[in-house]
Design an enzyme around this catalytic site. Structure first.
Site, short mmCIF file in Angstrom:
data_model
loop_
_atom_site.label_atom_id
_atom_site.label_comp_id
_atom_site.label_asym_id
_atom_site.label_seq_id
_atom_site.Cartn_x
_atom_site.Cartn_y
_atom_site.Cartn_z
N THR A 121 41.58 36.71 51.97
CA THR A 121 41.27 38.09 51.60
C THR A 121 40.31 38.67 52.63
O THR A 121 39.23 38.14 52.85
CB THR A 121 40.62 38.12 50.21
OG1 THR A 121 41.54 37.54 49.30
CG2 THR A 121 40.31 39.54 49.78
N LEU A 153 46.71 34.37 43.96
CA LEU A 153 46.75 33.13 43.19
C LEU A 153 45.55 33.04 42.27
O LEU A 153 44.42 33.13 42.73
CB LEU A 153 46.75 31.92 44.14
CG LEU A 153 47.78 31.93 45.26
CD1 LEU A 153 47.56 30.74 46.18
CD2 LEU A 153 49.18 31.92 44.70
N CYS A 260 36.47 35.08 43.71
CA CYS A 260 37.26 36.22 44.20
C CYS A 260 36.77 37.56 43.68
O CYS A 260 36.40 38.43 44.46
CB CYS A 260 38.72 36.01 43.85
SG CYS A 260 39.43 34.69 44.82
N LYS A 263 33.15 38.72 44.78
CA LYS A 263 33.06 38.85 46.24
C LYS A 263 33.94 40.00 46.75
O LYS A 263 33.53 40.79 47.60
CB LYS A 263 33.47 37.50 46.83
CG LYS A 263 34.13 37.49 48.16
CD LYS A 263 34.41 36.07 48.60
CE LYS A 263 35.87 35.67 48.48
NZ LYS A 263 36.81 36.26 49.37
N ARG A 327 31.84 28.29 41.44
CA ARG A 327 31.31 29.38 42.29
C ARG A 327 31.18 30.67 41.48
O ARG A 327 32.11 31.10 40.81
CB ARG A 327 32.23 29.58 43.50
CG ARG A 327 32.17 28.38 44.45
CD ARG A 327 33.12 28.51 45.59
NE ARG A 327 34.51 28.52 45.16
CZ ARG A 327 35.53 28.69 45.99
NH1 ARG A 327 35.31 28.85 47.28
NH2 ARG A 327 36.76 28.69 45.54
C1 UDX Z 1 41.48 36.29 40.84
C2 UDX Z 1 42.74 37.16 40.80
O1 UDX Z 1 43.24 37.24 39.46
C3 UDX Z 1 43.78 36.61 41.73
O2 UDX Z 1 44.93 37.44 41.76
C4 UDX Z 1 43.16 36.55 43.11
O3 UDX Z 1 44.00 36.25 44.11
C5 UDX Z 1 41.95 35.62 43.09
O4 UDX Z 1 41.03 36.17 42.16
P1 UDX Z 1 40.65 34.00 39.78
O5 UDX Z 1 39.34 34.26 40.44
O6 UDX Z 1 41.25 32.64 39.90
O7 UDX Z 1 41.78 35.02 40.31
O8 UDX Z 1 40.45 34.27 38.24
P2 UDX Z 1 40.93 35.33 37.14
O9 UDX Z 1 41.88 34.68 36.23
O10 UDX Z 1 41.34 36.60 37.78
O11 UDX Z 1 39.54 35.54 36.36
C6 UDX Z 1 38.39 36.03 37.02
C7 UDX Z 1 37.21 36.12 36.10
O12 UDX Z 1 37.40 37.16 35.14
C8 UDX Z 1 36.92 34.85 35.28
O13 UDX Z 1 35.53 34.62 35.26
C9 UDX Z 1 37.42 35.20 33.90
O14 UDX Z 1 36.73 34.49 32.89
C10 UDX Z 1 37.13 36.68 33.84
N1 UDX Z 1 38.01 37.42 32.91
C11 UDX Z 1 39.35 37.51 33.15
C12 UDX Z 1 37.44 38.07 31.81
O15 UDX Z 1 36.24 38.02 31.57
N2 UDX Z 1 38.28 38.78 30.98
C13 UDX Z 1 39.61 38.89 31.20
O16 UDX Z 1 40.28 39.58 30.41
C14 UDX Z 1 40.17 38.24 32.31
#
Ligand code: UDX
Length: 429
Positions: A121, A153, A260, A263, A327
């Site tokens: 990214t 992802l 992700c 950041k 992280r």
């Molecule tokens: C994210 C993006 O979804 C993905 O497409 C990108 O490429 C990488 O970053 P990720 O960091 O693995 O993926 O986690 P994600 O499932 O998106 O959740 C991120 C955070 O949001 C987590 O801490 C999760 O607990 C929180 N979250 C997610 C909520 O608090 N509420 C929600 O409804 C969804």
């Protein structure tokens, strides 16, 4: 097709294993020799469901190999993905020195046409700099293309996200580059959106910032629900039934973490500012996210009276379920604040304990939820691992000093817990 993936982290390793599964010949490269030696012995440095099996299978079939020699990998491959880290700097900008250094190494090793694809990214305009860096560092008069192919992802379901994507985004400057990317992903049969490089780079930041905005929006609604006596779960359900809105990413809680969303949000604010736009909406998204952790601490305080000397069982440490990634996990700020207020912490996480051990001092790490609950003044849910939904509440009631559960992820039915004799406090209901 012969592919090199530079950077064997989450994105690089998952993408490499998945491309190999699609039948391509993949070399994963990393300058961390220990990591490469471990991978050669098929030891996977991260916990990602299904990854170990995928790596082993493709390695055994000779489609996936590992090296720390970037030059040999570049010489052996037609398409080179850059999947190195772009960690945040103090000021929120993405640190792109890793990308520059890899671009330089690729340039020096290229001996004929190569397609260089940004997978990490990166802020908009990185492609322009990668192209410039290769141009000034290439040793021979070879042609090359740069493309942007952002990853979407999610940790915990990264393989599924790769194999069954909603869409593949690719930013290119030439037909040849487009054709190569089409061939790479052809077997997936997924929709492929072709754009210019800058738009592809921007799509990634816009997506993650939008998802963060959705979470902060529902978290702000949750605060209003608490004041009004409404139920945020029902509100999210009603909102989500509107197809224009959708139910996903409307789970209220203690906010988003991980490597992700936080950041990318900062980096998007930062690059927008650099370009001359003050993205104040996203600054508010971040502010709301920070405030949710403090509101959660306040709930604990409100229910324990004094936090000093109290023992708190913390269930879940990873930033979300099905990963061992710590992280930017909300658990870090929450535990540190509780400890600074004088609380003793007994914590359990199904996968992240080994990583968490290096981050905290004075935390008792437990083998399961029951050991954490033993003698604790309350139990708090920080990460919604599905096994926490199936706990033996009668046993928990016996183990806790008082039947008090403060849930930062809304995983239980309030009526059920009330019926079992618990005082149950959750978010926005
Ligand atoms: C994210 C993006 O979804 C993905 O497409 C990108 O490429 C990488 O970053 P990720 O960091 O693995 O993926 O986690 P994600 O499932 O998106 O959740 C991120 C955070 O949001 C987590 O801490 C999760 O607990 C929180 N979250 C997610 C909520 O608090 N509420 C929600 O409804 C969804």
């Amino acid at each position: 097709m012969k592919i090199a993936i530079i950077g064997a982290g989450y994105v690089g390793l998952v993408s490499g294993a998945c491309f190999a599964e699609l039948g391509h010949q993949v070399i994963c490269v990393d300058n961390d020799k220990d990591k490469i030696n471990a991978l050669k012995k098929l030891k996977i440095p991260i916990y990602e469901p299904g990854l170990e099996e995928l790596v082993k299978r493709n390695h055994q079939h000779g489609r996936l190999s590992f090296t720390s020699d970037i030059a040999s990998a570049v010489k052996a491959s037609l398409v080179i993905f850059i999947a190195v880290g772009t960690p945040p700097k103090e000021n929120g900008e993405a640190d792109l020195t890793g990308i520059e250094s890899v671009a330089r190494s690729i340039a020096r090793a290229m001996d004929s046409y190569r397609l260089i694809v940004e997978k990490s990214t990166v802020p908009v305009e990185t492609g322009k700099w990668v192209k410039h860096t290769i141009e000034i560092n290439k040793k021979k008069k070879v042609s090359f293309d740069v493309a942007s192919n952002p990853e979407f992802l999610r940790e915990g379901q990264a393989i599924k996200d790769f194999m069954q994507p909603d869409r593949i985004v690719v930013g290119v400057e030439s037909k040849k580059a487009e054709e190569l990317v089409r061939e790479l992903y052809g077997a997936l049969g997924a929709p492929l959106l072709v754009t210019d490089i800058k738009s592809a780079e921007l799509i990634k930041h816009a997506c993650n910032s939008f998802l963060a905005m959705k979470i902060s929006f529902i978290n702000a609604v949750a605060s209003v629900c608490e004041l009004a006596g409404a139920d945020v779960e029902r509100v999210a359900e009603g909102m989500g039934m509107d197809k224009r809105i959708g139910r996903s990413f409307l789970n209220a809680g203690i906010g988003f973490g991980g490597f992700c969303l936080p950041k990318d949000l900062d980096a998007f604010v930062s690059i927008s500012e650099k370009l001359g736009y003050n993205f104040s909406l996203l600054k508010e998204v971040k502010k709301i996210n920070e405030s949710k952790k403090l509101e959660f601490i306040k709930k604990i305080e409100d229910n324990l009276w004094n936090i000093k000397e109290k023992t708190i069982a913390v269930l879940g440490l990873a930033f979300k379920p099905d990963t061992d990634d710590m992280r930017f996990a909300p658990s870090i700020d929450i535990i540190e604040k509780l400890q600074s207020d004088g609380a003793k912490i007994r914590a359990f996480d199904p996968q992240a304990t080994h990583k968490a051990k290096g981050l905290f001092s004075g935390v008792k790490f437990c083998k399961d939820a029951y050991e954490a609950a033993k003698g604790s003044d309350c139990m708090i849910i920080v990460t919604e691992w599905s096994e926490f939904k199936e706990l033996d509440f009668k046993k928990l009631k016996r183990l806790l000093k008082q039947p008090l559960i403060i849930d930062g992820r809304n995983i239980y039915d309030p009526n059920k817990l009330k019926g079992l004799g618990f005082k149950y406090v959750s978010i926005g209901r």
